[in-house]
Design an enzyme around this catalytic site. Structure first.
Site, PDB file in Angstrom:
ATOM      1  N   CYS A   2       0.842  -1.216  -0.070  1.00 20.18           N
ATOM      2  CA  CYS A   2      -0.050   0.065   0.062  1.00 20.18           C
ATOM      3  C   CYS A   2       0.756   1.207  -0.009  1.00 20.18           C
ATOM      4  CB  CYS A   2      -0.922  -0.056   1.279  1.00 20.18           C
ATOM      5  SG  CYS A   2      -2.108  -1.475   1.550  1.00 20.18           S
ATOM      6  N   ARG A  27       3.305   1.020  -7.029  1.00 20.43           N
ATOM      7  CA  ARG A  27       3.289  -0.064  -6.024  1.00 20.43           C
ATOM      8  C   ARG A  27       2.203  -1.168  -6.062  1.00 20.43           C
ATOM      9  NH1 ARG A  27       6.495   1.936  -1.552  1.00 20.43           N
ATOM     10  NH2 ARG A  27       5.282   0.930   0.104  1.00 20.43           N
ATOM     11  N   TRP A  74      -3.771  -2.196  -1.177  1.00 18.57           N
ATOM     12  CA  TRP A  74      -3.791  -3.565  -1.814  1.00 18.57           C
ATOM     13  C   TRP A  74      -4.378  -4.434  -0.657  1.00 18.57           C
ATOM     14  CZ3 TRP A  74      -1.451  -8.514  -0.797  1.00 18.57           C
ATOM     15  CH2 TRP A  74      -1.219  -9.118  -1.811  1.00 18.57           C
ATOM     16  N   ASN A 100      -0.654   0.893   6.319  1.00 18.02           N
ATOM     17  CA  ASN A 100      -0.092  -0.164   5.721  1.00 18.02           C
ATOM     18  C   ASN A 100       0.467  -1.135   6.571  1.00 18.02           C
ATOM     19  OD1 ASN A 100      -0.255   1.510   3.413  1.00 18.02           O
ATOM     20  ND2 ASN A 100       1.638   2.039   3.200  1.00 18.02           N
ATOM     21  N   GLY A 101       0.326  -2.412   6.086  1.00 20.63           N
ATOM     22  CA  GLY A 101       0.729  -3.620   7.128  1.00 20.63           C
ATOM     23  C   GLY A 101      -0.569  -4.518   7.379  1.00 20.63           C
ATOM     24  N   GLU A 480      12.827 -17.179 -14.380  1.00 23.80           N
ATOM     25  CA  GLU A 480      12.458 -15.860 -14.310  1.00 23.80           C
ATOM     26  C   GLU A 480      11.683 -15.503 -15.560  1.00 23.80           C
ATOM     27  OE1 GLU A 480      12.219 -11.664 -13.896  1.00 23.80           O
ATOM     28  OE2 GLU A 480      12.310 -13.422 -12.537  1.00 23.80           O
ATOM     29  N   LYS A 484       7.931 -13.634 -15.538  1.00 27.67           N
ATOM     30  CA  LYS A 484       7.288 -12.548 -16.319  1.00 27.67           C
ATOM     31  C   LYS A 484       6.115 -12.697 -17.048  1.00 27.67           C
ATOM     32  CE  LYS A 484       9.385  -9.811 -14.810  1.00 27.67           C
ATOM     33  NZ  LYS A 484       9.983 -10.493 -13.605  1.00 27.67           N
ATOM     34  N   GLU A 487       2.879 -13.461 -14.674  1.00 28.95           N
ATOM     35  CA  GLU A 487       2.493 -12.146 -13.955  1.00 28.95           C
ATOM     36  C   GLU A 487       1.789 -10.981 -14.449  1.00 28.95           C
ATOM     37  OE1 GLU A 487       5.596 -10.161 -11.596  1.00 28.95           O
ATOM     38  OE2 GLU A 487       7.045 -10.464 -13.251  1.00 28.95           O
ATOM     39  N   HIS A 503      10.361 -36.720 -16.011  1.00 31.92           N
ATOM     40  CA  HIS A 503      10.178 -37.211 -14.584  1.00 31.92           C
ATOM     41  C   HIS A 503       8.748 -36.923 -14.181  1.00 31.92           C
ATOM     42  CE1 HIS A 503      13.938 -39.224 -14.397  1.00 31.92           C
ATOM     43  NE2 HIS A 503      14.494 -37.764 -14.540  1.00 31.92           N
ATOM     44  N   LYS A 598       4.109  -3.644  -6.131  1.00 29.14           N
ATOM     45  CA  LYS A 598       5.328  -3.864  -6.696  1.00 29.14           C
ATOM     46  C   LYS A 598       6.443  -3.731  -5.249  1.00 29.14           C
ATOM     47  CE  LYS A 598       9.135  -2.460  -8.960  1.00 29.14           C
ATOM     48  NZ  LYS A 598       9.451  -3.437 -10.008  1.00 29.14           N
TER      49      LYS A 598
END
Length: 603
Positions: A2, A27, A74, A100-101, A480, A484, A487, A503, A598
């Protein structure tokens, strides 16, 4: 995750808060709101679901003030809604709070202190603002009531509180979540990130966990948990407003992909001298050289960069390296070696999962280094040493230039340690020269945007899922690359070690499934091509990314050769562009993928 902004002492508080919230949009958030008031006690609370643009539509001309707080949310407690958006108001309408938190004991607080209170939403923040009201109604001043609430609360938080009965003060506190005070002439500001208030000031004061700060137009007062006043020097934020603008780019992500050659050259300038010798703090080098094992702690993209770093560091230093997810390591710490050294990788330097590991390693007296883009960030301040990425602000949620910058800085660090130990592999490795080559190759790849866009249209337009495969560092790049893609385009993508397909994973291959093979390692190239044949025989639509020296005529993307230790710095670039174009072609917002933030500032 947030974002918080606040200001006291300026006539145009509303405009400044909105501009600050817009700077924090990167963010990630699902709702936003502001509260402003004037000296005549005219006050306005405006909240909205969605983007800042939606909030702005609800702000009428009379919504003005000289004191105010704002927030982007968020969701952690309660679904995204206008009712759950911040700021939150106490039952008696006296107190306004942004937070925030995550409050861990919100249910216990509700049961013990707030049985007779009414709640408009589902957030833990609303419980906190009413807890402050509860204590204030026993006769405590606002500051004492807030301080008392802090002793009851367990969890992570950054708070900014306004008492409507006293519009001369904003009360601020934090624990584990970032928050700064910005200093102006006859005004002061509050922000989660210095970028939010750079157009007002570039002088900021850090707040430590557990402190309570009273912010007024002409002064601030910091108190520790015992009520002792603390003086702390401000620092000057080394950011330029032009660094956080898109310019002519349609999206930050594209700009940041294009930034990478420049970032490589900047890193060379920062960490090598005129003759190409690596220049890194000798204390860091001595500490690492004396260690018997290096532990890299990170999350997400930084975690993937850590795996590449492991390969480079072990090769050049002969020191064993372990790579761990922060969220797992903190609660399941393995047996440590006798003389460990910890490296924390974080783009923002505010990653909560990594910070809770650093708190533990600090308690054990273990040496630590943070490699981050966030100058003055929590992980930087609390670790023994810091190496900055010098990548410039990264705004897009999908990290690109921070990943390559982390690998480059780790390579320079490995070179310095390897040289100190006298390892021939390191001595023979001219890292400054090789990174210069990398920068030129990056520019070549970036120039192939249209080719990559056309290939993406062919391979990914209608697909529901996709796979990246590789071996060794190519596997690390595959992890990675898949992150990308998934997401931001929402294609179900996974990165696999190519040899593991048979396997079990090969069962997922269907007719037309895109499989991207990354081939940059001479030792394993033939094996990976064999794995690609295996999936092709089961209907996969293969897409090969290979170095020129290992390429075949049928490969879709051929990359110029670079030093074998640094191939991930070039092989990752086309995968970043693949994710970008796949998202664009599906009509999604490249910079703001759903459900993501973010800076992950909660565990």
């Amino acid at each position: 995750m947030c974002g918080i902004v606040g200001i006291i002492g300026k006539e145009n508080a509303t405009e400044i808060l909105i501009q600050g919230l817009e700077k924090l949009e990167y963010r990630g958030y699902d709702s936003a709101g502001i509260f402003v008031s004037r000296d005549d006690k005219q006050e306005y609370l405006v909240k909205s679901l969605g983007r800042i643009a939606d909030l702005k539509k609800q702000i009428t001309p009379e919504v003005q003030g000289t004191i105010g707080i704002g927030h982007t949310r968020w969701a952690t407690h309660g679904k995204p809604s206008e009712g759950n958006a911040h700021p939150h108001t106490s039952n008696n309408r006296q107190f306004i709070l942004v937070h925030n938190g995550v409050i861990e004991n919100f249910e216990e607080i509700k049961e013990e202190f707030l049985k007779n209170f009414q709640f408009e939403g589902d957030t833990d923040t609303e419980i906190v603002v009413n807890l402050i009201q509860h204590f204030a109604q026993t006769g405590m001043t606002t500051k004492v009531a807030m301080k008392k609430a802090l002793t009851v609360i367990r969890g992570s938080y950054a708070f900014a509180l306004i008492d409507k009965n006293d519009p001369t003060t904003i009360y601020v506190a934090k624990n584990k979540s970032p928050l700064l005070i910005g200093l102006g002439d006859d005004f002061n500001v509050i922000c989660s990130d210095a970028m939010a208030m750079l157009n007002q000031t570039n002088h900021f004061v850090e707040i430590a966990d557990g402190e309570l700060v009273t912010v007024q137009a002409d002064k601030i007062n910091i108190e520790d948990e015992k009520g002792n006043s603390i003086y702390r020097e401000s620092y000057e934020a080394q950011l330029d407003l032009s660094d956080i603008e898109k310019g002519t780019y349609p999206y930050y992500m594209l700009k940041e992909i294009d930034d990478q050659p420049t970032v490589m050259r900047r890193i060379i300038q920062e960490y090598t001298n005129a003759v190409g010798t690596t220049v890194i703090d000798e204390q860091i080098i001595r500490k690492i050289t004396a260690s018997d094992r290096i532990y890299i702690i990170a999350c997400g993209t930084s975690y993937h960069a850590g795996w590449v770093g492991k390969a480079i560091i072990e090769k050049m230093t002969t020191i064993p390296v372990e790579v761990h997810l922060s969220s797992e390591f903190g609660y399941n710490m393995p047996l440590l070696s006798e003389n460990p050294f910890f490296i924390f990788l974080s783009q923002s330097g505010e990653t909560a999962d990594s910070r809770q590991v650093l708190v533990q390693t600090n308690a054990l007296g273990l040496p630590s280094l943070t490699v981050t883009n966030g100058s003055g960030s929590t992980l930087s301040r609390e670790a023994d040493y810091t190496l900055l990425l010098h990548a410039g602000p990264e705004i897009a949620v999908a990290s690109t230039k921070a990943y390559t910058a982390q690998i480059a800085v780790l390579a320079l660090l490995a070179k310095a340690v390897g040289d100190e130990k006298g390892n021939q592999v390191s001595i023979d490795f001219n890292v400054a020269h090789e990174l210069s080559v990398i920068a030129a190759v990056m520019e070549t790849i970036i120039d192939e945007k249209m080719v990559i866009s056309q290939l993406v249209e062919k391979y990914l337009t209608d697909t529901r899922n996709a796979f990246y495969i590789g071996r060794g560092v190519d596997y690390y790049v595959s992890m990675e690359a898949a992150l990308k893609l998934k997401e931001i385009s929402y294609i179900q993508a996974e990165g696999f070690a190519a040899g593991e397909l048979k396997h079990g994973t090969i069962a997922l291959i269907e007719e037309g499934t895109p499989v991207f093979g990354v081939i940059t390692d001479k030792k394993t190239a033939a094996h990976t091509r064999g794995n690609l044949k295996e999936v092709e025989s089961r209907g996969a639509n293969n897409f090969v990314i290979a170095l020129a020296s290992l390429a075949k005529e049928t490969d879709q993307l051929v990359l110029p050769d670079v030093h074998p230790l640094l191939t991930p710095l070039v092989s990752i670039l086309p995968t970043q562009l693949i994710a970008y174009f796949a998202t664009l072609q599906r009509g999604y917002d490249v910079d703001k993928p759903r459900n993501l933030a973010k800076s992950v500032t909660v565990e």
